[in-house]
Design a protein around this motif. Structure first.
Motif, PDB file in Angstrom:
ATOM      1  N   ALA A   1       0.836  -1.208   0.000  1.00 18.67           N
ATOM      2  CA  ALA A   1       0.000   0.000   0.000  1.00 18.67           C
ATOM      3  C   ALA A   1       0.865   1.250   0.000  1.00 18.67           C
ATOM      4  N   ALA A   2       2.014   1.188   0.673  1.00 17.90           N
ATOM      5  CA  ALA A   2       2.936   2.329   0.665  1.00 17.90           C
ATOM      6  C   ALA A   2       3.449   2.585  -0.743  1.00 17.90           C
ATOM      7  N   VAL A   3       3.737   1.504  -1.466  1.00 15.07           N
ATOM      8  CA  VAL A   3       4.212   1.619  -2.847  1.00 15.07           C
ATOM      9  C   VAL A   3       3.125   2.215  -3.733  1.00 15.07           C
ATOM     10  N   ILE A   4       1.938   1.627  -3.670  1.00 19.61           N
ATOM     11  CA  ILE A   4       0.848   2.058  -4.539  1.00 19.61           C
ATOM     12  C   ILE A   4       0.394   3.469  -4.179  1.00 19.61           C
ATOM     13  N   GLY A   5       0.344   3.781  -2.888  1.00 26.92           N
ATOM     14  CA  GLY A   5      -0.025   5.129  -2.471  1.00 26.92           C
ATOM     15  C   GLY A   5       0.959   6.160  -2.980  1.00 26.92           C
ATOM     16  N   HIS A   6       2.225   5.815  -2.942  1.00 26.57           N
ATOM     17  CA  HIS A   6       3.272   6.685  -3.476  1.00 26.57           C
ATOM     18  C   HIS A   6       3.050   6.951  -4.964  1.00 26.57           C
ATOM     19  N   GLU A   7       2.770   5.906  -5.726  1.00 34.66           N
ATOM     20  CA  GLU A   7       2.585   6.065  -7.166  1.00 34.66           C
ATOM     21  C   GLU A   7       1.318   6.857  -7.483  1.00 34.66           C
ATOM     22  N   ILE A   8       0.245   6.607  -6.736  1.00 35.55           N
ATOM     23  CA  ILE A   8      -0.977   7.402  -6.914  1.00 35.55           C
ATOM     24  C   ILE A   8      -0.692   8.860  -6.584  1.00 35.55           C
ATOM     25  N   GLY A   9       0.175   9.087  -5.609  1.00 34.88           N
ATOM     26  CA  GLY A   9       0.548  10.449  -5.239  1.00 34.88           C
ATOM     27  C   GLY A   9       1.164  11.207  -6.399  1.00 34.88           C
ATOM     28  N   HIS A  10       1.956  10.512  -7.199  1.00 37.92           N
ATOM     29  CA  HIS A  10       2.540  11.148  -8.386  1.00 37.92           C
ATOM     30  C   HIS A  10       1.444  11.647  -9.335  1.00 37.92           C
ATOM     31  N   VAL A  11       0.399  10.825  -9.496  1.00 35.90           N
ATOM     32  CA  VAL A  11      -0.676  11.200 -10.414  1.00 35.90           C
ATOM     33  C   VAL A  11      -1.462  12.379  -9.868  1.00 35.90           C
ATOM     34  N   TRP A  12      -1.852  12.304  -8.589  1.00 36.56           N
ATOM     35  CA  TRP A  12      -2.635  13.395  -8.012  1.00 36.56           C
ATOM     36  C   TRP A  12      -1.853  14.713  -8.055  1.00 36.56           C
ATOM     37  N   ALA A  13      -0.563  14.649  -7.791  1.00 35.18           N
ATOM     38  CA  ALA A  13       0.263  15.857  -7.785  1.00 35.18           C
ATOM     39  C   ALA A  13       0.649  16.302  -9.197  1.00 35.18           C
ATOM     40  N   ARG A  14       0.218  15.567 -10.208  1.00 34.71           N
ATOM     41  CA  ARG A  14       0.444  15.910 -11.616  1.00 34.71           C
ATOM     42  C   ARG A  14       1.935  16.028 -11.952  1.00 34.71           C
ATOM     43  N   HIS A  15       2.716  15.136 -11.365  1.00 40.61           N
ATOM     44  CA  HIS A  15       4.153  15.165 -11.613  1.00 40.61           C
ATOM     45  C   HIS A  15       4.476  14.836 -13.072  1.00 40.61           C
ATOM     46  N   GLY A  16       3.725  13.896 -13.663  1.00 39.85           N
ATOM     47  CA  GLY A  16       3.958  13.572 -15.062  1.00 39.85           C
ATOM     48  C   GLY A  16       3.674  14.760 -15.967  1.00 39.85           C
ATOM     49  N   ASN A  17       2.594  15.473 -15.690  1.00 41.96           N
ATOM     50  CA  ASN A  17       2.245  16.661 -16.462  1.00 41.96           C
ATOM     51  C   ASN A  17       3.349  17.708 -16.348  1.00 41.96           C
ATOM     52  N   ALA A  18       3.836  17.919 -15.138  1.00 41.55           N
ATOM     53  CA  ALA A  18       4.897  18.909 -14.929  1.00 41.55           C
ATOM     54  C   ALA A  18       6.170  18.517 -15.668  1.00 41.55           C
ATOM     55  N   ARG A  19       6.512  17.224 -15.663  1.00 47.38           N
ATOM     56  CA  ARG A  19       7.717  16.766 -16.347  1.00 47.38           C
ATOM     57  C   ARG A  19       7.584  16.949 -17.856  1.00 47.38           C
ATOM     58  N   VAL A  20       6.429  16.532 -18.394  1.00 48.61           N
ATOM     59  CA  VAL A  20       6.212  16.687 -19.831  1.00 48.61           C
ATOM     60  C   VAL A  20       6.177  18.166 -20.202  1.00 48.61           C
ATOM     61  N   SER A  21       5.573  18.998 -19.349  1.00 50.11           N
ATOM     62  CA  SER A  21       5.487  20.441 -19.619  1.00 50.11           C
ATOM     63  C   SER A  21       6.875  21.069 -19.668  1.00 50.11           C
ATOM     64  N   ASN A  22       7.709  20.728 -18.712  1.00 54.80           N
ATOM     65  CA  ASN A  22       9.064  21.268 -18.700  1.00 54.80           C
ATOM     66  C   ASN A  22       9.867  20.791 -19.903  1.00 54.80           C
ATOM     67  N   GLN A  23       9.671  19.528 -20.267  1.00 54.94           N
ATOM     68  CA  GLN A  23      10.370  18.999 -21.444  1.00 54.94           C
ATOM     69  C   GLN A  23       9.875  19.690 -22.707  1.00 54.94           C
ATOM     70  N   TYR A  24       8.580  19.949 -22.759  1.00 60.84           N
ATOM     71  CA  TYR A  24       7.992  20.623 -23.920  1.00 60.84           C
ATOM     72  C   TYR A  24       8.604  21.999 -24.102  1.00 60.84           C
ATOM     73  N   VAL A  25       8.724  22.744 -23.004  1.00 62.49           N
ATOM     74  CA  VAL A  25       9.292  24.091 -23.069  1.00 62.49           C
ATOM     75  C   VAL A  25      10.766  24.044 -23.447  1.00 62.49           C
ATOM     76  N   SER A  26      11.510  23.131 -22.829  1.00 64.77           N
ATOM     77  CA  SER A  26      12.954  23.104 -23.037  1.00 64.77           C
ATOM     78  C   SER A  26      13.343  22.585 -24.417  1.00 64.77           C
ATOM     79  N   SER A  27      12.506  21.746 -25.010  1.00 68.14           N
ATOM     80  CA  SER A  27      12.861  21.159 -26.308  1.00 68.14           C
ATOM     81  C   SER A  27      12.008  21.702 -27.446  1.00 68.14           C
TER      82      SER A  27
END
Length: 266
Positions: free
Chosen positions: A122-148
């Motif tokens: 549950a600690a593992v899965i909660g951690h991974e769900i946390g990435h989604v709720w915090a929109r970390h993937g969106n932020a990473r793709v957004s920064n990559q989009y701007v930089s490239s």
């Protein structure tokens, strides 16, 4: 022309500034609907290219944990209530798990060798769900989009595996060992914090998150110094989790008193 470009970039950076669940500032360029499409496309590709575990016990175990946590996530993040979560277990010896925008969760069978009990998983899965709720993937793709100056996101997910496709999967949070290089140290720490509260609210013992990372430490292998890594060292992670444990235990005890006692067994 150059001044106009600088002005445009500045405008984008200002208007696209968002705040994470813990108050961190983020650059968010893409609507969540588009991120969900990318996450779903990536997950569909993985289901075709990787072996799905058909072991009923494994699947019931993982789904029991996920189904115990999602109602608590919906209380913490009302904007995610419409998300339809899908969980798959993949036959892979690497101790990995991930969650993608659009509500896609993947767990490798190798995690069962590291997470000794339901609370640790549950600690593992909660951690991974946390990435989604915090929109970390969106932020990473957004920064990559701007930089490239922009990734060709739609074409990257199509066709045969390419360097660009693997890059996007890494940005979304797939393809690296738990706690690996897909996210920054700040992202990982924030996901730890969110996951700790989420598992406690669902009735899983938050103290087991510390034991999980002790197990990860025992795996050994060559590890770079923390300053050269993009994620916290296991020792730092354990210390940070312990610093939040008093409050997490209060939440956990309240959840147990409310009858939240997940019966998930492998």
């Amino acid at each position: 022309m150059r001044k106009a470009l600088v002005a445009l970039i500045t405008f984008i950076l200002i208007t696209a500034c968002a705040t994470s669940p813990t108050g961190r500032k983020q650059l968010i360029l893409f609507p969540e609907s588009q991120m969900a499409e990318m996450g779903s496309a990536a997950f569909a590709s993985m289901k075709k290219s990787q072996t799905i575990d058909t072991n009923r016990r494994h699947n019931q175990y993982v789904n029991c944990i996920v189904n115990s946590m999602i109602p608590e996530l919906n209380k913490m993040a009302p904007d995610m209530r419409t998300t339809r979560w899908e969980t798959k277990v993949f036959v892979d010896d690497s101790p990995n798990a991930f969650a993608l925008p659009g509500g896609k969760i993947g767990v490798h069978t190798g995690m069962f060798k590291v997470a000794d009990n339901p609370s640790q998983l549950a600690a593992v899965i909660g951690h991974e769900i946390g990435h989604v709720w915090a929109r970390h993937g969106n932020a990473r793709v957004s920064n990559q989009y701007v930089s490239s100056a922009g990734l060709q996101l739609a074409s990257v997910l199509a066709g045969e595996p390419t360097t660009e496709k693997q890059q996007l999967l890494n940005l979304l949070g797939v393809g690296t060992q738990l706690g690996g290089l897909a996210f920054s140290r700040e992202d990982e720490s924030e996901a730890d914090e969110i996951g700790l509260e989420l598992m406690a609210r669902a009735g899983f013992d938050p103290a087991e998150s510390v034991e999980l990372w002790r197990n990860m430490s025992k795996m050994g292998g060559s590890k770079p110094p923390e300053l050269l890594s993009t994620h916290p060292a296991n020792e730092t992670r354990i210390r940070d989790l312990k610093s939040k444990m008093v409050e997490a235990q209060k939440i956990y005890q309240q959840a147990r008193a409310q009858g939240k006692k997940p019966s998930c067994h492998l």
